[in-house]
Design a protein around this motif. Structure first.
Motif, PDB file in Angstrom:
ATOM      1  N   ALA A  29       2.276   1.924  -3.123  1.00  0.00           N
ATOM      2  CA  ALA A  29       0.861   2.195  -4.756  1.00  0.00           C
ATOM      3  C   ALA A  29       1.317   3.105  -5.090  1.00  0.00           C
ATOM      4  O   ALA A  29       1.122   3.943  -6.023  1.00  0.00           O
ATOM      5  N   ARG A  30       1.540   4.284  -4.151  1.00  0.00           N
ATOM      6  CA  ARG A  30       0.996   5.918  -4.513  1.00  0.00           C
ATOM      7  C   ARG A  30       2.194   6.489  -5.034  1.00  0.00           C
ATOM      8  O   ARG A  30       3.662   5.964  -4.764  1.00  0.00           O
ATOM      9  N   PRO A  31       2.477   7.678  -6.035  1.00  0.00           N
ATOM     10  CA  PRO A  31       3.257   7.713  -7.487  1.00  0.00           C
ATOM     11  C   PRO A  31       4.174   8.958  -6.162  1.00  0.00           C
ATOM     12  O   PRO A  31       3.781   9.773  -5.466  1.00  0.00           O
ATOM     13  N   LEU A  81       0.815  -0.852  -0.091  1.00  0.00           N
ATOM     14  CA  LEU A  81      -0.103  -0.020  -0.042  1.00  0.00           C
ATOM     15  C   LEU A  81       0.750   1.536  -0.190  1.00  0.00           C
ATOM     16  O   LEU A  81       0.817   2.180  -0.771  1.00  0.00           O
ATOM     17  N   LEU A  82       1.982   0.901   0.985  1.00  0.00           N
ATOM     18  CA  LEU A  82       2.912   2.060   1.369  1.00  0.00           C
ATOM     19  C   LEU A  82       3.751   2.293   0.155  1.00  0.00           C
ATOM     20  O   LEU A  82       3.500   4.233  -1.607  1.00  0.00           O
ATOM     21  N   LEU A  97       4.334   2.248 -11.427  1.00  0.00           N
ATOM     22  CA  LEU A  97       4.103   1.771  -9.813  1.00  0.00           C
ATOM     23  C   LEU A  97       4.059   0.407  -9.449  1.00  0.00           C
ATOM     24  O   LEU A  97       3.634  -0.545  -9.943  1.00  0.00           O
ATOM     25  N   VAL A  98       3.900   0.330  -7.943  1.00  0.00           N
ATOM     26  CA  VAL A  98       4.315  -0.951  -7.481  1.00  0.00           C
ATOM     27  C   VAL A  98       2.484  -1.559  -7.247  1.00  0.00           C
ATOM     28  O   VAL A  98       1.587  -0.501  -6.817  1.00  0.00           O
ATOM     29  N   THR A  99       1.931  -2.365  -7.679  1.00  0.00           N
ATOM     30  CA  THR A  99       0.870  -2.908  -8.051  1.00  0.00           C
ATOM     31  C   THR A  99       0.277  -3.599  -7.125  1.00  0.00           C
ATOM     32  O   THR A  99       1.768  -5.289  -6.566  1.00  0.00           O
TER      33      THR A  99
END
Lengths: 296, 355, 327
Positions: free
Chosen positions: C256-258, C253-254, C267-269
């Motif tokens: 995933a933010r640009p 989650l951390l 981006l990590v998804t």
């Protein structure tokens, strides 16, 4: 489009399943089924001819030979009630058909384009709506002359504003939906958007309104025939039979009772099914009263 | 897309229209796909004339992403709608592919909407609940007669679903059977169907969960790289716009107040509003959050019915000076390719940050 | 310090046409006076439902089990009237959409003190001056006049201030804020966050802040609980959780933010979607989407919440970074 049929079938199946669960709706549907069978096959199913005059047998009370009794000319009331079902169904379907096609078209254009078109069309509908239903029908028949087809046209005209309003109210809310804007954004034409996106999304209230209107149309036909403005004798019609029986209320109750019961049951059945459909198709949908308010 | 490629594409120059009429500097200028020139869109409302867009000029060049960021009431969405002529301009011009489409008839506009497509914020609301996914995606194909016959259409729908990472059998499903992220992929597939020159993405990630936002942003970037797409990316989320865009513009109350590359705007904002916006964006780091000093703007965005005279931001600007009420600042270059509409550009930001 | 509100082994099951939905599947948390607990998660994670259920506001179709203590009083088993009384007196609520929290046909002044009139027995006159006081407290300019205005005459941010004033009317011990800034612009969000933090400092109110925005959490929370599929996957002091996210979900989650500092990197998804609450897996609910994706144990056995550092717990068999890497 195969995708569309799947969707419709799904909704139909859901509607039928829900109708089965509701005992009142089930009763209504059964009554309607009987009515359709009798309406279609009335003349073959009827035990005797509708105009078989038999003076020896006049004003017989209900018996095994004549379950609904006989009238003042000795005609079998059961047979006449059965054959008259066809007239009632026919009037209901044709007149509501007229109202549906004309009303939905007007409501669709008025609601979609708004502006002056909306104003002109809906003020005309207001004028029609302002007349008492029966008075308007009587006026139309008076102009066109009595008879079955004019009765159907008259009733159709009378119920057009209701469909126009229900449609317009639905269109007004659907046209604001993002998916309509999305359809505009891919370049779909107005007609395509109305046909493909707006109409299917307001089908539910229209189906409900149709079943309720069928009941009212049959009632109106009975009233017109009662006043002698609908079906002309010697053809049987429930309303006409009720009228003819009124002089015999004390001596031969069956003359009025059975046609009256037929009207009552038919109207009740359509209403029961209509109410059930309303719950099944969309609990939040609009009917006449809401549509009336939203045209303000 | 790599950092280097992004820099090569960094060519969107919002045209300033008025004061600086000269040719803007560009590295490797691409063909202009769409252009707004001093566009105004006013809506009559019971409260008065709402000046949703009030003098916006911008250019989008082939293969790039122009980001448009702003808060509610900034006019960013209306600007996007104007490119499809989904709203009627009050004044100014809209040009697509070099043609002036400002006064096109309804009939001609239908053809325009093949060349400019749109993806909406709420994927649930933007799909007709009664149509299957396949039917929704096929709509542009049918409307513009792009495929012959049902079989070809079905094949194309399958291709489009594959492009956006959905399985082909989803074509027979209805929107309510899909997750939010899947629905937005469908919205993107529909936008791709007509092979448009420009896709307007109006808050495409705003109503999605965080992990899904990342998926959709990656998908959009991959599609752009593979198909050479051109985007106008509209969002209120500064970090997302920064991530997606080659050039970006910040809007406030119907105007562009600052434009430049994301790096310029992020590191060195010139307009006080941009600086305030940047300082309001929360950062997922408690240490940073504790130490940072926020520029908290007072009050709310003024009514677009009656915008303040002079600079529109002056009523909330911590650095407003008497001159700001008299002169309406134009977008002026503060650095190469970096423009701001502020009489005290940079200077005001420095002052805000040091107090 | 004793918690203001404590929840133990809370479960919420909602009957649906397709069977029971496990909206909350066993959750423990507590919030102490003056402290802010952030419940963070994506939609459907059960973050709102756990709070609604704890305060007796769950929908009628929901079955709630577990223990809830409000200021030492066990709420479960109390009658509805007594529960409503305690809730009204000690808890203030702020919901996402300020427009739907306000009655459009009443002046804001009347609404702000409506609860106070009932629970504290204020007279109309006293209520009015209290309303002005409260509106001033939440930073509404010229409160003396604005007290007689109607909600539609306020902007979104100002409406949310009115709702906060309403929530504070009875001087509650606990403020529950359910996505209070989600419908607002960033600059307005910053104002509201600042306001709540300031009020908390001045009034010593405990706050439970429900949000999906990790940035907001970093700014306001003392402790944070990350929820997923009806359970807490990680909880602890905000610094520890953000500095060393130990559950793969928190880490993802951390990431995933640009991040503007990272340039235009991919981006990590997190692949896939959360499980349906109608059909929660037996093991770790995050396992099918997990980038670490341990082993058969993850699939079949529910990992317990285990401590990784002081007050920092995580529900996984494979805390990240693994123990060897941790300093």
């Amino acid at each position: 489009m195969s995708e569309r049929t799947i969707n419709r079938e799904g909704q139909l199946r859901r509607a039928l399943a829900a109708l089965r669960r509701d005992p009142l709706a089930l009763t209504g549907s059964l009554v309607l089924a009987v009515l359709v069978v009798v309406g279609v096959g009335g003349s073959w199913l009827a035990p005797s001819g509708i105009n078989e005059v038999n003076v020896d047998q006049m004003l017989q009370p209900p018996s095994w030979a004549h379950p609904f009794g006989t009238d003042e000319l000795g005609r079998d009331v059961l047979s006449r009630v059965m054959v008259a079902a066809r007239v009632s169904l026919q009037v209901g379907l044709v007149s509501v058909g007229i109202a549906l096609v004309v009303g939905v078209t007007l409501g669709l254009f008025a609601g979609y384009y708004r502006g002056w078109l909306d104003n002109v069309l809906m003020r005309c509908m207001d004028v029609l709506f302002a007349f008492p239903v029966l008075l308007l029908a009587v006026a139309i028949v008076a102009v066109l002359g009595p008879g079955l087809s004019t009765a159907m046209v008259a009733i159709g005209v009378v119920y057009t504003p209701i469909f126009a309003r229900v449609t317009r109210a639905g269109v007004l809310s659907v046209r604001e939906q993002v998916f309509v804007r999305a359809a505009v954004s891919v370049g779909a034409s107005d007609l395509r958007i109305m046909r493909r996106h707006v109409l299917p999304n307001i089908a539910a209230p229209l189906i409900v309104q149709t079943s309720l209107s069928l009941a009212f149309a049959i009632l109106s036909e009975a009233a017109l025939s009662f006043l002698g403005l609908g079906v002309q004798p010697p053809d049987p019609a429930w309303g006409r039979m009720l009228f003819d029986g009124r002089g015999f209320v004390t001596d031969a109750w069956w003359l009025g009772f059975f046609p009256g019961a037929a009207i009552f049951l038919t109207v009740l059945a359509f209403n029961l099914v209509g109410d059930a459909l309303r719950d099944v198709l969309d609990p939040r949908q609009l009917t006449v009263s809401e549509a009336r308010r939203s045209t303000a | 897309m790599s950092e280097r490629q992004r820099a090569d594409l960094g060519t969107a120059v919002p045209a300033d229209g008025t004061a600086h009429g000269g040719v803007p500097k560009q590295r490797e200028p691409g063909e202009v796909v769409a252009e707004l020139d001093d566009l105004a869109v006013w809506f009559p409302t019971p409260a008065g004339l709402v000046r949703a867009v009030d003098g916006v000029s911008l250019r989008v060049r082939r293969g790039e992403t122009l980001g448009l960021v702003g808060e509610s009431g900034s006019g960013k969405s209306t600007t996007g709608l104007a490119l499809l002529r989904l709203v009627d301009p009050t004044s100014g011009t809209v040009r697509v592919g070099g043609e002036d489409v400002t006064r096109w008839s309804r009939r001609r506009l239908r053809a325009l909407r093949r060349r400019v497509a749109m993806v909406f914020q709420d994927p649930q609301a933007s799909l007709d609940p009664r149509l299957t996914i396949g039917a929704s995606i096929a709509e542009p194909l049918i409307v513009h007669r792009l495929t012959d016959g049902g079989a070809a259409r079905r094949r194309r729908v399958g291709e489009l679903l594959d492009m956006v990472g959905l399985r082909g059998e989803l074509a027979d499903r209805h929107p309510h059977e899909l997750s939010g992220g899947q629905r937005q992929r469908v919205g993107i597939a529909r936008a791709l169907a007509g092979e448009p020159d420009l896709i307007v993405l109006d808050e495409p990630i705003a109503s999605l969960d965080l992990s899904v936002q990342a998926q959709i942003m990656n998908l959009l970037r991959r599609l752009q790289r593979d198909l050479g797409l051109t985007y106008l990316f509209i969002a209120h989320d500064l970090a997302a716009v920064e991530h997606m865009s080659d050039r970006m513009a910040v809007m406030y109350l119907g105007r562009i107040v600052e434009s430049g590359t994301p790096a310029q705007i992020w590191r060195d904002p010139a307009h006080p509003y941009t600086a305030a916006l940047l300082s309001a964006v929360p950062v997922a780091d408690p240490q940073v959050e504790r130490e940072r000093r926020r520029i908290i703007l007072s009050g709310d965005i003024p009514s677009p019915v009656d915008p303040p005279g002079g600079c529109r931001f002056r009523t909330r600007c911590p650095q407003a000076r008497p001159e700001c009420a008299e002169t309406d600042p134009v977008l002026a270059e503060v650095d190469p390719d970096h423009r701001a509409a502020c009489l005290f550009a940079k200077e005001a930001v420095r002052a805000m940050r040091s107090t | 310090m004793k918690p203001v509100l404590a929840v133990e082994d809370l479960t919420v099951t909602i009957g649906t046409r397709r069977g029971p939905a496990h909206a909350v599947a066993g959750v423990d948390w507590a919030v102490r006076p003056g402290e802010t607990l952030a419940l963070v998660g994506e939609s459907g994670s059960g973050k709102s439902m756990s709070v609604l259920a704890a305060t007796g506001l769950a929908p009628r179709t929901a079955r709630v089990a577990g223990r809830v203590h409000l200021l030492g009083t066990e709420l479960t088993g109390l009658g509805e009237d007594r529960r409503r009384q305690l809730r009204g007196r000690h808890i203030g609520f702020v919901f996402q959409d300020p427009m739907t929290s306000l009655n459009p046909v009443l002046t804001v002044g009347r609404q702000v003190t409506e609860a106070a009139e009932e629970h504290l027995g204020l007279t109309r006159r006293a209520a009015r001056s209290r309303a002005v006081e409260l509106l001033e407290l939440v930073g509404i300019p010229s409160a003396g006049q604005r007290v007689d205005a109607y909600p539609h005459q306020f902007s979104g941010g100002m409406r949310q201030r009115v709702v906060i004033a309403m929530a504070l009317a009875c001087e509650p011990d606990l403020l529950i804020a359910d996505e209070p800034t989600t419908a607002l612009d960033v600059t307005t969000q910053a104002q509201i966050v600042e306001l709540v933090a300031d009020l908390q400092r001045r009034l010593g109110t405990a706050v439970v802040w429900i949000t999906h925005d990790l940035g907001v959490v970093a700014g306001i929370a003392d402790t944070v609980a990350v929820m997923y599929a009806g359970r807490i996957l990680e909880q602890g002091p905000v610094d520890a959780v953000f500095a060393t996210p130990s559950h793969p979900y928190t880490g993802a989650l951390l990431a995933a933010r640009p991040d503007p500092a990272a340039g235009g990197a991919e981006l990590v998804t997190i692949a896939g979607a959360p499980p349906s609450p109608l059909d929660l897996p037996a093991g770790c609910a995050f396992w099918p989407r997990c980038p670490v994706r341990g082993d058969a144990r993850c699939e079949h056995e529910l990992p317990p919440l285990v401590p990784v550092s002081a007050g920092h717990q995580v529900r996984t068999f494979y805390p990240q970074p693994s123990d060897g890497e941790r300093q």
